[in-house]
Design a protein around this motif. Structure first.
Motif, mmCIF file in Angstrom:
data_model
loop_
_atom_site.group_PDB
_atom_site.id
_atom_site.type_symbol
_atom_site.label_atom_id
_atom_site.label_comp_id
_atom_site.label_asym_id
_atom_site.label_seq_id
_atom_site.Cartn_x
_atom_site.Cartn_y
_atom_site.Cartn_z
ATOM 1 N N LYS A 159 16.791 39.857 58.139
ATOM 2 C CA LYS A 159 16.357 40.615 58.582
ATOM 3 C C LYS A 159 16.232 41.952 59.406
ATOM 4 C CE LYS A 159 12.237 41.397 62.257
ATOM 5 N NZ LYS A 159 11.189 41.043 62.567
ATOM 6 N N SER A 160 17.968 42.352 59.865
ATOM 7 C CA SER A 160 18.621 43.144 60.074
ATOM 8 C C SER A 160 18.661 44.285 59.222
ATOM 9 C CB SER A 160 19.320 42.929 61.792
ATOM 10 O OG SER A 160 19.985 44.096 62.033
ATOM 11 N N PHE A 161 19.408 43.043 58.271
ATOM 12 C CA PHE A 161 20.006 43.968 57.202
ATOM 13 C C PHE A 161 18.953 44.471 56.509
ATOM 14 C CE2 PHE A 161 20.975 44.063 52.790
ATOM 15 C CZ PHE A 161 22.428 44.983 52.960
ATOM 16 N N GLU A 162 18.117 44.232 56.354
ATOM 17 C CA GLU A 162 17.069 44.544 55.370
ATOM 18 C C GLU A 162 16.580 46.241 56.492
ATOM 19 O OE1 GLU A 162 13.714 41.442 54.879
ATOM 20 O OE2 GLU A 162 14.720 40.620 52.733
ATOM 21 N N GLU A 163 15.741 46.174 57.620
ATOM 22 C CA GLU A 163 15.652 47.784 57.866
ATOM 23 C C GLU A 163 17.241 48.794 58.139
ATOM 24 O OE1 GLU A 163 15.528 45.677 62.095
ATOM 25 O OE2 GLU A 163 13.360 44.192 61.582
ATOM 26 N N GLU A 164 17.754 48.236 58.415
ATOM 27 C CA GLU A 164 19.253 49.539 57.809
ATOM 28 C C GLU A 164 18.806 49.316 56.190
ATOM 29 O OE1 GLU A 164 21.057 50.842 59.528
ATOM 30 O OE2 GLU A 164 20.373 49.527 61.702
ATOM 31 N N ASN A 165 18.941 49.171 55.785
ATOM 32 C CA ASN A 165 18.619 48.745 54.267
ATOM 33 C C ASN A 165 17.018 49.875 53.932
ATOM 34 O OD1 ASN A 165 19.993 49.269 51.276
ATOM 35 N ND2 ASN A 165 19.067 47.168 51.310
ATOM 36 N N ASP A 166 16.564 49.732 54.627
ATOM 37 C CA ASP A 166 15.212 50.538 54.532
ATOM 38 C C ASP A 166 15.186 52.153 54.597
ATOM 39 O OD1 ASP A 166 13.475 48.252 52.673
ATOM 40 O OD2 ASP A 166 12.682 47.558 55.130
ATOM 41 N N LYS A 167 16.068 52.215 56.280
ATOM 42 C CA LYS A 167 16.372 53.385 56.424
ATOM 43 C C LYS A 167 17.420 53.839 55.474
ATOM 44 C CE LYS A 167 16.304 51.785 61.380
ATOM 45 N NZ LYS A 167 17.612 51.412 62.582
ATOM 46 N N LEU A 168 18.259 53.579 54.935
ATOM 47 C CA LEU A 168 19.411 53.849 53.914
ATOM 48 C C LEU A 168 18.212 54.630 52.979
ATOM 49 C CD1 LEU A 168 21.441 55.351 52.877
ATOM 50 C CD2 LEU A 168 22.200 52.879 52.531
ATOM 51 N N CYS A 169 17.777 53.500 52.288
ATOM 52 C CA CYS A 169 16.680 54.005 51.327
ATOM 53 C C CYS A 169 15.437 55.326 51.558
ATOM 54 C CB CYS A 169 15.334 52.572 50.498
ATOM 55 S SG CYS A 169 16.553 51.294 50.212
ATOM 56 N N ASP A 170 14.751 55.099 52.334
ATOM 57 C CA ASP A 170 14.036 55.935 52.683
ATOM 58 C C ASP A 170 14.910 57.889 52.461
ATOM 59 O OD1 ASP A 170 12.081 54.226 53.452
ATOM 60 O OD2 ASP A 170 12.295 54.320 54.886
ATOM 61 N N LYS A 171 16.019 57.638 53.262
ATOM 62 C CA LYS A 171 16.769 58.551 53.175
ATOM 63 C C LYS A 171 17.212 59.574 51.754
ATOM 64 C CE LYS A 171 16.980 59.658 57.846
ATOM 65 N NZ LYS A 171 15.853 60.928 58.101
#
Length: 588
Positions: free
Chosen positions: A231-243
Motif C-alpha cells: 500500500k505504501s509503495f502504491e501511494e508513492e507510485n501513484d504520486k510518481l505516475c501523477d507527476k
C-alpha cells in the motif's frame, strides 16, 4: 533561457575539459557543413524545377545537359551530407560518452568525500537513483539533444539569410511566426521543468523505498506486513505516475501549438508567393524553394517541441546530479609534508579526550565536557543505557564527526591536524553491524590488509574461531559470499569481520558489541582470541554484555553524555551505584 539553465549547460559541457572543447568545436564545423548542405539543396532543387518549367513553357525545349548537371550536383550533395552526418554522429557519441564517464567518475570520487552525516540523512536508494537513474537519463538524451540543438540553430540562421535573399516580404511572414512559437513554448517549458524535477525526486524516493523493502524483506514477511508495504509503495507510485502524466501532458501540448502556428505561416507564404508569381516578381522554382525553406525553418522549432520533454528530463536529472556534487565535503587537511610523521606516530596509540562537547545539531548537545586520558595499550570499556553517547564517542574518535568544543589527540597530535586516512590506518574496528561484500571468504578477510598472504589470512581466521565453520562450506576459503554475506549466518558474518580486524593488526582497536551475534560458547573462544589481539594495543570496547569487560583497565559508565561512574569492574561493583544496578539486572 534562464540563468540556471545556462549554468547547467556550461557545467555539463565543461566536464570533458580541453579535449572535449576541441571535439565539440570540430563537431560544430561538421554540423555547419550539414546545415549549409540542407539549406542550399532546396535552391538547387528549385533551379531544376525552373529549368523544366522554362523548357516546357518556352519554345526552345528542355536543357537536359543543365538539368542533369543540377541533378548530379544534388546527388553529390546528398552523399556528402550522409558522410558528414555519419562522422558527426560518431563524434557526438564519443563526446557524450566522455561527459557521462566524467560525471560518473566525479560522483564516485564524491561518494568517498562526503561525511558520514550525509549518508545518515539520505536513503541509500535515493543516492543510488542519482548515481544510476539520473545519469542514465542524461546519457540517453544528451547525444540527440546537443546535436539537434546546434544543428537547428545553425540551420535557422542560414535558411533565414537565404529566404531574405529570395524575397523580403515572404521572409518577413515567416519571421513573425518564430517569436510567436517561442513565446507560446516558453511558459509551458518553464512549468514543465519544475514538474520534471519533482518527478526525479519521486523516482529517488521510490527507489529508496524499494531498497528499504528488499533489505528488510525477512522482517516484512515475519510480521506479515506485505499488504501495508504494498500500500505504501502504491501511494508513492501513484504520486510518481501523477507527476509523469502531468509532465508528459504539458510537453505534448507544445508540438501541436508550434505546428498550428507554423502551418498558418505556411499558408500565408503560399498565398503571397502565388500573388508574386502572377505579377512576375518570383519564378516557380523560387516559390518551390521558398516553400521547402519554410518547412526546413519550421522543422527545428517542431523538433524542439518534440524534444522538450527529454530536454527537461535532462535538466532535472542534471540538477540532482550537480546538487549531489555540490554537497559539502568532509573538511580534511593536506598533509603531504607531515604524512610520514603522522603514520610513524600512530603505532603508539595513546588517546586523550580534552573537555569535548558535541551534538548532531546545534540545538541538542549529546556529549557534555567529556574528558578521558587513555595511555598506550590500555583497555577502556564503555557501558551505559541506550542513547547515553557510547557510539557517539567512537564516531568522534574515528573523526566521522568533528567535536564542537575541546579536542581529541592521538599521541599528542590533534585529530584535526592529521588526515582521516592516516588516522584510520591506525584503527581497527569490529561493529555490531557486519559488512561483507560479494566475493570469496578469502577476499573478505584480506580486505583488512590487502598485502596479506594466504597463510596470514588463515591464521587470522583461526584466531577468530572462524576456521572451523569456513572449512565446512563448499570450497572453504574460496566459498563465494552473496551480497552482504546473506548466505551465511549472522554469527558467522561477525566472525569473519573479527578475523578481518585481527589481520589488520592496528594499534588502536574499537569493538562495538563485537560478540553480540555469536553464541555463548563461541563468545568465550573469541574472547580469548580478542585478549591476545588487544595485548599491547589501546582498545575501546562498547558492550552490553558486562561479562565481556571484566578485565578492562577502566570501565566508563555513561549517562546522558557524561561519565557517570568510572573504575575497574570490582571497584564499580563495590560502589553499588549505577553499574552495580546494570550488572545485577543481567545476572540476578
Amino acid at each position: 533561457m534562464n540563468k540556471n539553465t545556462l549554468t547547467t549547460i556550461k557545467r555539463i559541457l565543461s566536464l570533458t575539459g580541453n579535449k572535449g572543447k576541441l571535439k565539440i568545436s570540430v563537431m560544430i564545423i561538421f554540423v555547419i557543413i550539414q546545415a549549409v548542405i540542407i539549406a542550399f539543396s532546396p535552391l538547387i532543387m528549385g533551379n531544376a524545377i525552373t529549368i523544366l518549367a522554362e523548357g516546357v513553357m518556352g519554345n526552345q525545349g528542355i536543357d537536359f545537359d543543365a538539368l542533369m548537371r543540377t541533378i548530379y550536383l544534388l546527388l553529390g550533395i546528398y552523399v556528402v551530407n550522409y558522410l558528414v552526418k555519419l562522422i558527426q554522429e560518431y563524434m557526438m557519441s564519443d563526446y557524450t560518452s566522455n561527459i557521462v564517464y566524467s560525471m560518473r567518475v566525479k560522483i564516485a570520487d564524491k561518494l568517498k568525500k562526503l561525511p558520514v552525516g550525509y549518508y545518515e540523512k539520505r536513503s541509500v536508494g535515493d543516492i543510488l537513483s542519482t548515481v544510476t537513474n539520473d545519469i542514465d537519463v542524461i546519457a540517453t538524451g544528451l547525444q540527440s539533444v546537443i546535436t539537434t540543438s546546434i544543428y537547428s540553430i545553425v540551420l535557422i540562421v542560414i535558411i533565414l539569410v537565404v529566404m531574405l535573399n529570395i524575397n523580403l516580404i515572404m521572409a518577413g511572414i515567416v519571421l513573425i511566426t518564430l517569436p510567436i512559437s517561442i513565446f507560446s513554448m516558453k511558459g509551458i517549458v518553464k512549468k514543465a521543468g519544475a514538474v520534471f524535477y519533482e518527478q526525479q525526486l519521486l523516482v529517488g524516493e521510490l527507489n529508496g523505498q524499494i531498497e528499504e523493502n528488499l533489505s528488510g524483506f525477512q522482517v516484512i514477511k515475519a510480521y506479515s506486513r506485505e499488504k501495508a508495504v504494498l500500500k505504501s509503495f502504491e501511494e508513492e507510485n501513484d504520486k510518481l505516475c501523477d507527476k509523469y502524466e502531468k509532465s508528459q501532458f504539458m510537453t505534448s501540448m507544445i508540438e501541436p501549438i508550434t505546428m498550428f502556428i507554423g502551418n498558418i505561416g505556411y499558408i500565408a507564404v503560399i498565398c503571397v508567393g502565388a500573388l508574386l508569381a502572377i505579377k512576375g516578381m518570383l519564378t516557380i522554382g523560387n516559390i518551390q524553394a521558398f516553400i521547402n525553406y519554410v518547412n526546413n525553418f519550421n522543422q527545428p522549432v517542431q523538433n524542439a517541441a518534440k524534444m522538450s520533454g527529454q530536454i527537461q528530463m535532462i535538466f532535472a536529472a542534471s540538477k540532482r546530479v550537480f546538487e549531489f556534487l555540490d554537497e559539502a565535503e568532509e573538511e580534511d587537511i593536506d598533509i603531504k609534508d607531515i604524512e610520514v610523521e603522522t603514520v610513524q606516530a600512530m603505532p603508539e596509540g595513546a588517546v586523550e579526550f580534552k573537555n569535548i562537547s558535541f551534538g548532531y545539531n546545534k540545538e541538542h548537545t549529546i556529549i557534555h565536557d567529556f574528558s578521558l586520558d587513555v595511555p598506550k595499550g590500555k583497555q577502556v570499556a564503555i557501558v551505559g543505557p541506550t542513547g547515553a553517547g557510547k557510539s557517539t564517542i567512537i564516531k568522534l574518535l574515528m573523526r566521522f564527526y568533528d567535536v564542537d568544543q575541546g579536542s581529541i589527540t592521538v599521541d599528542g597530535m590533534n585529530l584535526k591536524e592529521m588526515s582521516r586516512k592516516s588516522l584510520h590506518s591506525g584503527i581497527g574496528m569490529v561493529l555490531q553491524e557486519t559488512w561483507l561484500f560479494r566475493g570469496t571468504i578469502m577476499e573478505n578477510i584480506r580486505f583488512g590488509r590487502l598485502d596479506a598472504t594466504d597463510e596470514e589470512v588463515l591464521k587470522a581466521a583461526q584466531m577468530a574461531e572462524a576456521d572451523y565453520f569456513i572449512n565446512t562450506l563448499p570450497g572453504g576459503y574460496e566459498f563465494e559470499l552473496s551480497e552482504d554475506g546473506q548466505n551465511i549466518s549472522a554469527g558467522q558474518r561477525q566472525l569473519l569481520t573479527i578475523a578481518r580486524t585481527i589481520l589488520a593488526n592496528r594499534p588502536i582497536l574499537i569493538l562495538d558489541e563485537a560478540t553480540s551475534s555469536v553464541d555463548t560458547q563461541t563468545e568465550h573462544r573469541i574472547q580469548k582470541a580478542m585478549d591476545l589481539l588487544m595485548e599491547g594495543k589501546t582498545s575501546f570496547i562498547i558492550a552490553h554484555r558486562l561479562s565481556t569487560i571484566r578485565n578492562a583497565d577502566v570501565i566508563l559508565v555513561l549517562k546522558d553524555g557524561d561519565i557517570f561512574e568510572q573504575g575497574t569492574h570490582e571497584e564499580l561493583l563495590n560502589k553499588q551505584g549505577f553499574y552495580y544496578e546494570l550488572y545485577n539486572a543481567q545476572f540476578t
